[in-house]
Design a protein around this motif. Sequence first.
Motif: not given
Length: 258
Positions: A16, A39, A43, A124
Amino acid sequence: MKTVSCLSLSGGQGKTSVSLLLGKLLAHQGQKVLMVDADPQANLTFYLGHDVQASEPTLLEVLKRQVETADGIYPLAATNLFLIPADEGLHKAQEYLATSGMGALALRYALEAVGNVFDVCIIDSPPQRTQICLSVVGASDWVLIPAEASTKGVNSLLRSLELLEEMGRLRVFTGQVLGVLPFRDKWFGRSQATDSREAIAAMQQVAGAVPVLPSIMESERYKQAIRQGRRLSEMGHADLEFPLYRVIEVLEQEVDNG
Ligand SMILES: Nc1ncnc2c1ncn2[C@@H]1O[C@H](COP(=O)(O)OP(=O)(O)O)[C@@H](O)[C@H]1O
Ligand SMILES: [Mg+2]
């Protein structure tokens, strides 16, 4: 559009952080950048300061083809920077991807629809080998593997390379590994911590022909930049951006080599 994913099969490997810093730097350089948060921990969405509203489509709806890809893309405060966000509901994509028959290709197809709109796409990825993760692999032209300069990081690298090799044999992964990016490399003044040195040496062994790029040092300054949503150079630490510039350089070389 060049699609680059940050992939590493453990938490805390820098996926991230690297996605975020790299995306911001590329956008600052004038490239039109699409960030994709794949994800369910979301995040990246959080650090990019995007608040997902219940009624708004996210990557989940994009993957399930419930909306057009463009409808899941949101402009961010920074110029040239856009996001397909995630929230914890993204885990619901798992079953869809597993049963739809196009699991590993779903993200590739979704991104193809906006391939003419952006210069670079940064994805990510989740820390485990899930269907979402396989879909990220299927969508990647280049994979960057951040790996903590520790035994855990070496294992994460090993498992990531195995996954990519396996997916390559199945022709799901048709891209290339851009490089390994050691993360949280510890130095005390001019001397490198023994575990960092040994871990990076092990990474070089494991990586074979894949380049091990200049590492991201263990430093609060990266964390500050991430928390404050600023670039390192804006904070007076341009030197710490070197590993990110190196990634961009390697990417440009690879693109030129066709
Ligand atoms: N250069 C750095 N030195 C130390 N810690 C860092 C650095 N850069 C980021 N971090 C912190 O490391 C943690 C793990 O990084 P993260 O990018 O979230 O990993 P992943 O996405 O692979 O789980 C985060 O809490 C982040 O703030
Ligand atoms: Mg992460």
